[in-house]
Structure formats: C-alpha cells, structure tokens
Design a protein around this motif. Sequence first.
Motif, PDB file in Angstrom:
ATOM      1  N   ASN A 191       0.818  -1.216   0.000  1.00 10.10           N
ATOM      2  CA  ASN A 191       0.000   0.000   0.000  1.00 10.10           C
ATOM      3  C   ASN A 191       0.849   1.261   0.000  1.00 10.10           C
ATOM      4  OD1 ASN A 191      -3.069  -0.653   0.300  1.00 10.10           O
ATOM      5  ND2 ASN A 191      -2.037  -2.129   1.627  1.00 10.10           N
ATOM      6  N   TYR A 192       2.022   1.199   0.625  1.00  9.82           N
ATOM      7  CA  TYR A 192       2.909   2.366   0.593  1.00  9.82           C
ATOM      8  C   TYR A 192       3.404   2.630  -0.822  1.00  9.82           C
ATOM      9  CZ  TYR A 192       6.968   5.343   1.220  1.00  9.82           C
ATOM     10  OH  TYR A 192       7.880   6.361   1.114  1.00  9.82           O
ATOM     11  N   LEU A 193       3.749   1.565  -1.552  1.00 11.62           N
ATOM     12  CA  LEU A 193       4.199   1.730  -2.926  1.00 11.62           C
ATOM     13  C   LEU A 193       3.098   2.348  -3.794  1.00 11.62           C
ATOM     14  CD1 LEU A 193       6.158  -1.619  -3.514  1.00 11.62           C
ATOM     15  CD2 LEU A 193       7.114   0.683  -3.221  1.00 11.62           C
ATOM     16  N   ALA A 194       1.857   1.870  -3.587  1.00 12.94           N
ATOM     17  CA  ALA A 194       0.734   2.413  -4.358  1.00 12.94           C
ATOM     18  C   ALA A 194       0.478   3.873  -3.984  1.00 12.94           C
ATOM     19  CB  ALA A 194      -0.514   1.573  -4.120  1.00 12.94           C
ATOM     20  N   MET A 195       0.521   4.180  -2.668  1.00 11.18           N
ATOM     21  CA  MET A 195       0.293   5.547  -2.213  1.00 11.18           C
ATOM     22  C   MET A 195       1.380   6.487  -2.729  1.00 11.18           C
ATOM     23  SD  MET A 195       0.031   7.026   1.675  1.00 11.18           S
ATOM     24  CE  MET A 195       1.810   6.886   1.908  1.00 11.18           C
ATOM     25  N   LYS A 196       2.629   6.030  -2.707  1.00 10.72           N
ATOM     26  CA  LYS A 196       3.743   6.843  -3.194  1.00 10.72           C
ATOM     27  C   LYS A 196       3.576   7.151  -4.673  1.00 10.72           C
ATOM     28  CE  LYS A 196       8.796   7.006  -3.336  1.00 10.72           C
ATOM     29  NZ  LYS A 196      10.054   6.285  -3.045  1.00 10.72           N
ATOM     30  N   GLN A 197       3.054   6.198  -5.422  1.00 15.67           N
ATOM     31  CA  GLN A 197       2.824   6.413  -6.853  1.00 15.67           C
ATOM     32  C   GLN A 197       1.830   7.541  -7.072  1.00 15.67           C
ATOM     33  OE1 GLN A 197       4.516   4.595  -9.176  1.00 15.67           O
ATOM     34  NE2 GLN A 197       3.658   5.852 -10.812  1.00 15.67           N
ATOM     35  N   LEU A 198       0.758   7.557  -6.256  1.00 15.56           N
ATOM     36  CA  LEU A 198      -0.270   8.579  -6.426  1.00 15.56           C
ATOM     37  C   LEU A 198       0.152   9.923  -5.853  1.00 15.56           C
ATOM     38  CD1 LEU A 198      -3.528   6.575  -5.729  1.00 15.56           C
ATOM     39  CD2 LEU A 198      -2.767   7.533  -7.881  1.00 15.56           C
ATOM     40  N   ARG A 199       1.038   9.931  -4.868  1.00 15.61           N
ATOM     41  CA  ARG A 199       1.522  11.177  -4.299  1.00 15.61           C
ATOM     42  C   ARG A 199       2.279  12.007  -5.328  1.00 15.61           C
ATOM     43  NH1 ARG A 199      -0.697  12.951   0.517  1.00 15.61           N
ATOM     44  NH2 ARG A 199      -0.918  11.211   1.953  1.00 15.61           N
ATOM     45  N   GLN A 200       2.730  11.367  -6.405  1.00 12.10           N
ATOM     46  CA  GLN A 200       3.441  12.093  -7.449  1.00 12.10           C
ATOM     47  C   GLN A 200       2.488  12.971  -8.246  1.00 12.10           C
ATOM     48  OE1 GLN A 200       5.548   9.246  -9.857  1.00 12.10           O
ATOM     49  NE2 GLN A 200       6.459   8.226  -8.094  1.00 12.10           N
ATOM     50  N   GLY A 201       1.187  12.652  -8.203  1.00 11.13           N
ATOM     51  CA  GLY A 201       0.208  13.443  -8.932  1.00 11.13           C
ATOM     52  C   GLY A 201      -0.293  14.597  -8.084  1.00 11.13           C
ATOM     53  N   ASN A 202      -0.998  15.545  -8.710  1.00  7.09           N
ATOM     54  CA  ASN A 202      -1.490  16.704  -7.979  1.00  7.09           C
ATOM     55  C   ASN A 202      -2.960  16.995  -8.241  1.00  7.09           C
ATOM     56  OD1 ASN A 202      -1.285  17.568 -10.595  1.00  7.09           O
ATOM     57  ND2 ASN A 202       0.256  19.141 -10.211  1.00  7.09           N
ATOM     58  N   THR A 203      -3.684  16.085  -8.887  1.00  7.95           N
ATOM     59  CA  THR A 203      -5.108  16.315  -9.074  1.00  7.95           C
ATOM     60  C   THR A 203      -5.854  15.965  -7.794  1.00  7.95           C
ATOM     61  OG1 THR A 203      -5.630  14.070  -9.848  1.00  7.95           O
ATOM     62  CG2 THR A 203      -4.875  15.660 -11.497  1.00  7.95           C
ATOM     63  N   LEU A 204      -7.045  16.565  -7.624  1.00  6.56           N
ATOM     64  CA  LEU A 204      -7.848  16.271  -6.445  1.00  6.56           C
ATOM     65  C   LEU A 204      -8.226  14.804  -6.416  1.00  6.56           C
ATOM     66  CD1 LEU A 204      -9.363  17.302  -3.962  1.00  6.56           C
ATOM     67  CD2 LEU A 204     -11.307  17.836  -5.442  1.00  6.56           C
ATOM     68  N   ASN A 205      -8.509  14.251  -7.595  1.00  7.57           N
ATOM     69  CA  ASN A 205      -8.854  12.837  -7.687  1.00  7.57           C
ATOM     70  C   ASN A 205      -7.731  11.966  -7.132  1.00  7.57           C
ATOM     71  OD1 ASN A 205     -10.452  10.652  -8.338  1.00  7.57           O
ATOM     72  ND2 ASN A 205      -9.798  10.581 -10.462  1.00  7.57           N
ATOM     73  N   GLU A 206      -6.491  12.252  -7.554  1.00  9.93           N
ATOM     74  CA  GLU A 206      -5.353  11.466  -7.087  1.00  9.93           C
ATOM     75  C   GLU A 206      -5.126  11.638  -5.596  1.00  9.93           C
ATOM     76  OE1 GLU A 206      -2.081  11.113 -10.549  1.00  9.93           O
ATOM     77  OE2 GLU A 206      -2.888  13.126 -10.263  1.00  9.93           O
ATOM     78  N   ARG A 207      -5.359  12.861  -5.078  1.00 11.53           N
ATOM     79  CA  ARG A 207      -5.161  13.084  -3.645  1.00 11.53           C
ATOM     80  C   ARG A 207      -6.169  12.304  -2.822  1.00 11.53           C
ATOM     81  NH1 ARG A 207      -4.731  18.589  -5.124  1.00 11.53           N
ATOM     82  NH2 ARG A 207      -6.635  19.120  -3.984  1.00 11.53           N
ATOM     83  N   VAL A 208      -7.428  12.264  -3.302  1.00  7.43           N
ATOM     84  CA  VAL A 208      -8.449  11.511  -2.563  1.00  7.43           C
ATOM     85  C   VAL A 208      -8.156  10.024  -2.605  1.00  7.43           C
ATOM     86  CG1 VAL A 208     -10.893  10.890  -2.501  1.00  7.43           C
ATOM     87  CG2 VAL A 208     -10.235  13.258  -2.862  1.00  7.43           C
ATOM     88  N   VAL A 209      -7.754   9.523  -3.792  1.00  8.25           N
ATOM     89  CA  VAL A 209      -7.436   8.099  -3.904  1.00  8.25           C
ATOM     90  C   VAL A 209      -6.218   7.760  -3.053  1.00  8.25           C
ATOM     91  CG1 VAL A 209      -6.722   6.271  -5.472  1.00  8.25           C
ATOM     92  CG2 VAL A 209      -8.498   7.872  -6.167  1.00  8.25           C
ATOM     93  N   SER A 210      -5.227   8.660  -3.016  1.00  5.08           N
ATOM     94  CA  SER A 210      -4.054   8.405  -2.171  1.00  5.08           C
ATOM     95  C   SER A 210      -4.445   8.358  -0.705  1.00  5.08           C
ATOM     96  CB  SER A 210      -2.985   9.479  -2.397  1.00  5.08           C
ATOM     97  OG  SER A 210      -3.382  10.726  -1.872  1.00  5.08           O
ATOM     98  N   LEU A 211      -5.549   9.068  -0.360  1.00  6.43           N
ATOM     99  CA  LEU A 211      -6.058   9.014   1.008  1.00  6.43           C
ATOM    100  C   LEU A 211      -6.597   7.622   1.317  1.00  6.43           C
ATOM    101  CD1 LEU A 211      -6.532  10.683   3.539  1.00  6.43           C
ATOM    102  CD2 LEU A 211      -8.771  11.324   2.641  1.00  6.43           C
ATOM    103  N   HIS A 212      -7.215   6.986   0.328  1.00  3.33           N
ATOM    104  CA  HIS A 212      -7.619   5.589   0.473  1.00  3.33           C
ATOM    105  C   HIS A 212      -6.412   4.744   0.891  1.00  3.33           C
ATOM    106  CE1 HIS A 212     -11.752   5.057  -1.079  1.00  3.33           C
ATOM    107  NE2 HIS A 212     -11.489   6.104  -1.834  1.00  3.33           N
ATOM    108  N   LEU A 213      -5.328   4.921   0.174  1.00  6.79           N
ATOM    109  CA  LEU A 213      -4.151   4.093   0.399  1.00  6.79           C
ATOM    110  C   LEU A 213      -3.447   4.465   1.698  1.00  6.79           C
ATOM    111  CD1 LEU A 213      -2.943   4.121  -3.285  1.00  6.79           C
ATOM    112  CD2 LEU A 213      -4.131   2.274  -2.101  1.00  6.79           C
TER     113      LEU A 213
END
Length: 306
Positions: free
Chosen positions: A140-162
């Motif tokens: 889950n950390y690897l997946a969250m780190k992948q999304l942290r590279q993005g800056n859209t609100l969608n990516e931030r919310v999904v990274s919150l899932h992770l």
Amino acid sequence: MLTLLSNCRFNSPYLFLVHQIHTRNIRIAFWLNLVFFGVELFGGWYTNSLAILSDALHDFGDSLSLGLAWYFQSLARKGRDEKFTYGYRRYSLLGALINSLILTAGSIFIVVEAIPRIREPQETLSTGMFAIAVVGIIINYLAMKQLRQGNTLNERVVSLHLLEDVLGWVAILIGAVIIYFTGWHVIDPILSVLIAGFILFNVIRNVRESLNIILQKVPESISVPELSSTIKDVGHILEVRDLHLWTLDGEKMIMSVVLVVEEGVSRSALAKIKKEVRHAVRAFNIEHATIEIVLPGEDDSHEKDR
C-alpha cells in the motif's frame, strides 16, 4: 505521435503527457491494490483474523474506487467538444466525490466491526498477522507513493484511500506485536477506531474542497483584490469590472473580466492590452481568460459588481 496528440484534442503535448502520468499513477495503484486483496482473503482465513478479513473487504472497496478513479481520470483527458465546451476535466472531480463517499462508508464499516470486538475480543494468530501486515504496509505504501506524485484532487483523494490502508496495516502490525507479548486482543479494534476517525476527518476536508469547486468558489490560492490590482497595473486600464474566477477541477483556473479602458486607445493597443493581461494573470495559474474591453460610459451588458 503528432497525429495522436491532435486526435486527443490536447492544448499541448505537455498537457497530454501530464494526463498520461496521472492515469498511469492510478492504474498502477489499482492493480497493486486488487492483487493484494486476494492475499488478504487468504491471510484472514489462515490467521482467523476478523481485522484482516474486514480490511480485505475494505481493500476490495478501494479497488472499486481506484477503478472508478482510473476511468474518470481517463475520461477527464478528453478535450472540449460541442457537448462539454470546457472539456471533461470535471469528471476527475466526480471520481473524487464518489471515492470520498466510498471511503466514508468503509471507515464507518470499520467502526461498526470494531465495536463488538472491543466488547468481546477474539483470539487471532499474531505471528501470521505480523507477516501479512508487513507485506500490506509495503504494497500500500508503494501504491500511495505512486499517487503522491500526482497533484489532481482525484489522485489526492485516492491516495487518502491508500494512506488509510497503510495506517490500518501499521495498526494491525502494532496490534500483532502487543497481542504476541501480552495477549491483549482488544488493542487491534481500538486502533482501528482511531484510524477510521483520522481518515473521516481528512475525507470531510476533501469533500468540502470538492463542493467549493462545484459551487465555483474562488480558489483559496488566489486573492481577488490582488488579481484585480495586477490587471489594473496594465497600462490604459481605468476600471476592472465583473471579475469572475473559478476552477474546473482544482487545477485549471478560469477567469472572465470586463476592462474599462481610456478613450482614444488604438485597435493595436487594445490587442496589446489583452495580451499583457493574459500574461499577467498567468502568475495566478490562470490558464483560460475571457476578456471584454469597453470604453467609459459604454454599456457592457453585464451586471455591475457591487
């Protein structure tokens, strides 16, 4: 390559690549989460851990959310057309809202499942919980780190899932260690409730941001008086009227404004004023500006700002 960019109707190759990166981030996170869901099912059965089985169900919900985010992020890449003159970028925002609702439901589910376990703790295989928790944190950390590279609100919310998943597995790991040395099985559900509360707090903040975008609130990063002053500093402008500012998806800023200019300004000077205003507002990250120019006393057919 140029044909592909043209068919996708992007304003620039850079914008195309940015959207490609956003979509790839979510796609990678989706497959990591979905594969690990199967690992959790087996691990929950093997350790007789309701916490792991509950987290498996929650991760399955996360996989659905990531799948939705993947779809909406891909759809948001489309350019404008006759049906959506601003393009499809707000579909990314829709994905963020849906994911926030699913995340809220998942957190409530964790609390509901944890309360009975606080009252009547159940024995689990702590060593197995520890091993699966370590794998869960890494995946889950690897997946969250992948999304942290993005800056859209969608990516931030999904990274919150992770982030929720990472914290959940940290709680399971800590609980496994405590259970192994003390036999206090009640630790795990207590930590689960605390983590769910933390996640719900962050979800509320993201939902509020999403609603502000839908209601076309001025973005927090921009001061309207400062923006108006910057525009007025451009030569030959007497007044800034009907300044409207909003964002499509938390990233792309839109502005419309009416400028009252000095009389006697030549046509070439008017074109220069518009060009200089568009250049000036780029400092505020405004990508799209609609500018109307009128003379003093001229009816601009707009309701004057009070």
